[in-house]
Design a protein around this motif. Structure first.
Motif, PDB file in Angstrom:
ATOM      1  N   THR A  12      -1.109   6.734  22.984  1.00  0.00           N
ATOM      2  CA  THR A  12      -0.616   6.836  24.352  1.00  0.00           C
ATOM      3  C   THR A  12      -1.767   6.604  25.315  1.00  0.00           C
ATOM      4  O   THR A  12      -2.820   7.210  25.171  1.00  0.00           O
ATOM      5  N   THR A  13      -1.544   5.733  26.284  1.00  0.00           N
ATOM      6  CA  THR A  13      -2.530   5.475  27.323  1.00  0.00           C
ATOM      7  C   THR A  13      -1.930   5.904  28.652  1.00  0.00           C
ATOM      8  O   THR A  13      -0.868   5.408  29.045  1.00  0.00           O
ATOM      9  N   VAL A  14      -2.593   6.839  29.328  1.00  0.00           N
ATOM     10  CA  VAL A  14      -2.135   7.308  30.630  1.00  0.00           C
ATOM     11  C   VAL A  14      -2.975   6.632  31.698  1.00  0.00           C
ATOM     12  O   VAL A  14      -4.201   6.719  31.686  1.00  0.00           O
ATOM     13  N   TYR A  15      -2.308   5.940  32.622  1.00  0.00           N
ATOM     14  CA  TYR A  15      -3.013   5.276  33.713  1.00  0.00           C
ATOM     15  C   TYR A  15      -3.241   6.229  34.874  1.00  0.00           C
ATOM     16  O   TYR A  15      -4.315   6.277  35.459  1.00  0.00           O
ATOM     17  N   ARG A  16      -2.210   6.970  35.218  1.00  0.00           N
ATOM     18  CA  ARG A  16      -2.329   7.926  36.319  1.00  0.00           C
ATOM     19  C   ARG A  16      -1.105   8.838  36.321  1.00  0.00           C
ATOM     20  O   ARG A  16      -0.090   8.550  35.693  1.00  0.00           O
ATOM     21  N   ILE A  17      -1.234   9.927  37.066  1.00  0.00           N
ATOM     22  CA  ILE A  17      -0.115  10.832  37.311  1.00  0.00           C
ATOM     23  C   ILE A  17       0.138  10.789  38.812  1.00  0.00           C
ATOM     24  O   ILE A  17      -0.794  10.938  39.606  1.00  0.00           O
ATOM     25  N   GLU A  18       1.368  10.561  39.196  1.00  0.00           N
ATOM     26  CA  GLU A  18       1.682  10.395  40.612  1.00  0.00           C
ATOM     27  C   GLU A  18       2.937  11.169  40.983  1.00  0.00           C
ATOM     28  O   GLU A  18       3.720  11.570  40.131  1.00  0.00           O
ATOM     29  N   ARG A  19       3.101  11.365  42.285  1.00  0.00           N
ATOM     30  CA  ARG A  19       4.298  12.012  42.825  1.00  0.00           C
ATOM     31  C   ARG A  19       4.795  11.161  43.982  1.00  0.00           C
ATOM     32  O   ARG A  19       4.012  10.715  44.803  1.00  0.00           O
ATOM     33  N   GLU A  20       6.096  10.924  44.005  1.00  0.00           N
ATOM     34  CA  GLU A  20       6.698  10.133  45.065  1.00  0.00           C
ATOM     35  C   GLU A  20       7.399  11.039  46.067  1.00  0.00           C
ATOM     36  O   GLU A  20       7.987  12.048  45.691  1.00  0.00           O
ATOM     37  N   TYR A  21       7.328  10.653  47.338  1.00  0.00           N
ATOM     38  CA  TYR A  21       7.979  11.373  48.422  1.00  0.00           C
ATOM     39  C   TYR A  21       8.883  10.399  49.175  1.00  0.00           C
ATOM     40  O   TYR A  21       8.436   9.329  49.583  1.00  0.00           O
ATOM     41  N   GLN A  22      10.131  10.782  49.341  1.00  0.00           N
ATOM     42  CA  GLN A  22      11.082   9.992  50.135  1.00  0.00           C
ATOM     43  C   GLN A  22      10.978  10.487  51.579  1.00  0.00           C
ATOM     44  O   GLN A  22      11.145  11.674  51.829  1.00  0.00           O
ATOM     45  N   CYS A  23      10.709   9.580  52.497  1.00  0.00           N
ATOM     46  CA  CYS A  23      10.530   9.942  53.905  1.00  0.00           C
ATOM     47  C   CYS A  23      11.517   9.172  54.777  1.00  0.00           C
ATOM     48  O   CYS A  23      11.778   8.004  54.535  1.00  0.00           O
ATOM     49  N   ARG A  24      12.039   9.870  55.801  1.00  0.00           N
ATOM     50  CA  ARG A  24      12.888   9.225  56.799  1.00  0.00           C
ATOM     51  C   ARG A  24      12.602   9.892  58.140  1.00  0.00           C
ATOM     52  O   ARG A  24      12.545  11.121  58.236  1.00  0.00           O
ATOM     53  N   THR A  25      12.415   9.080  59.164  1.00  0.00           N
ATOM     54  CA  THR A  25      12.120   9.615  60.486  1.00  0.00           C
ATOM     55  C   THR A  25      13.413   9.964  61.214  1.00  0.00           C
ATOM     56  O   THR A  25      14.488   9.441  60.895  1.00  0.00           O
ATOM     57  N   ALA A  26      13.285  10.830  62.199  1.00  0.00           N
ATOM     58  CA  ALA A  26      14.371  11.040  63.148  1.00  0.00           C
ATOM     59  C   ALA A  26      14.422   9.786  64.029  1.00  0.00           C
ATOM     60  O   ALA A  26      13.453   9.024  64.080  1.00  0.00           O
ATOM     61  N   PRO A  27      15.527   9.530  64.712  1.00  0.00           N
ATOM     62  CA  PRO A  27      15.582   8.343  65.571  1.00  0.00           C
ATOM     63  C   PRO A  27      14.461   8.356  66.621  1.00  0.00           C
ATOM     64  O   PRO A  27      14.180   9.380  67.237  1.00  0.00           O
ATOM     65  N   ILE A  28      13.816   7.203  66.782  1.00  0.00           N
ATOM     66  CA  ILE A  28      12.692   7.045  67.700  1.00  0.00           C
ATOM     67  C   ILE A  28      13.046   5.942  68.695  1.00  0.00           C
ATOM     68  O   ILE A  28      13.483   4.860  68.288  1.00  0.00           O
ATOM     69  N   THR A  29      12.826   6.199  69.981  1.00  0.00           N
ATOM     70  CA  THR A  29      12.987   5.155  70.989  1.00  0.00           C
ATOM     71  C   THR A  29      11.658   4.426  71.118  1.00  0.00           C
ATOM     72  O   THR A  29      10.623   5.045  71.373  1.00  0.00           O
ATOM     73  N   LEU A  30      11.683   3.110  70.931  1.00  0.00           N
ATOM     74  CA  LEU A  30      10.452   2.315  70.934  1.00  0.00           C
ATOM     75  C   LEU A  30      10.543   1.145  71.899  1.00  0.00           C
ATOM     76  O   LEU A  30      11.619   0.583  72.105  1.00  0.00           O
ATOM     77  N   SER A  31       9.408   0.779  72.429  1.00  0.00           N
ATOM     78  CA  SER A  31       9.282  -0.462  73.188  1.00  0.00           C
ATOM     79  C   SER A  31       8.993  -1.574  72.184  1.00  0.00           C
ATOM     80  O   SER A  31       8.700  -1.301  71.015  1.00  0.00           O
ATOM     81  N   PRO A  32       9.030  -2.835  72.596  1.00  0.00           N
ATOM     82  CA  PRO A  32       8.654  -3.905  71.668  1.00  0.00           C
ATOM     83  C   PRO A  32       7.234  -3.735  71.119  1.00  0.00           C
ATOM     84  O   PRO A  32       6.989  -4.016  69.946  1.00  0.00           O
ATOM     85  N   ALA A  33       6.311  -3.243  71.938  1.00  0.00           N
ATOM     86  CA  ALA A  33       4.938  -3.012  71.465  1.00  0.00           C
ATOM     87  C   ALA A  33       4.896  -1.883  70.433  1.00  0.00           C
ATOM     88  O   ALA A  33       4.150  -1.951  69.453  1.00  0.00           O
TER      89      ALA A  33
END
Length: 130
Positions: free
Chosen positions: A46-67
């Motif tokens: 067995t070869t282990v490359y790494r141990i990782e953890r994933e996080y699912q992220c979602r923002t609340a609605p954001i009002t943005l300008s084109p910039a």
């Protein structure tokens, strides 16, 4: 939520900083990335490359300008190929909470446009544990 990144693609002008409110921040159990090989003799390697953890992220609605939208687009382009960036889920630039270095999972960044220049961004980040 605070994100600091190095702008390298798309619109690389300006600092790579984003702030938003997270509506979702879910993680799974640590995942072992590697491979296993079983020889004809029955021995297993067995070869282990790494141990990782994933996080699912979602923002609340954001009002943005084109910039403002251009900065989010720059983030997706600059970090979409596995580049590391700083992510603080509950802090801000002025008041950090627990910043860490993470990666954006390949092809996980999505943006949902709502009326009146409001956007919701969702993405998956990967934290390398070992």
């Amino acid at each position: 939520m605070f994100i600091a990144f190095t702008p390298t693609r798309l619109h690389p002008a300006g600092p790579g900083k984003l702030e938003a409110v997270l509506k979702q921040y879910d993680s799974g159990a640590p995942k072992v990335e590697g491979r296993e090989h079983k020889a004809l003799s029955g021995a297993t390697e067995t070869t282990v490359y790494r141990i990782e953890r994933e996080y699912q992220c979602r923002t609340a609605p954001i009002t943005l300008s084109p910039a403002g939208l251009a900065v989010w687009d720059t983030f997706a382009a600059s970090c979409g190929a596995g580049e590391f960036f700083t992510f603080d889920p509950f802090g801000t630039e002025a008041a950090p909470d627990a910043p860490g270095t993470v990666q954006l999972k390949f092809r996980s960044f999505k943006q949902q446009r709502q009326p009146a220049w409001r956007f919701v961004f969702s993405f998956t980040i990967v934290e390398i544990l070992a």
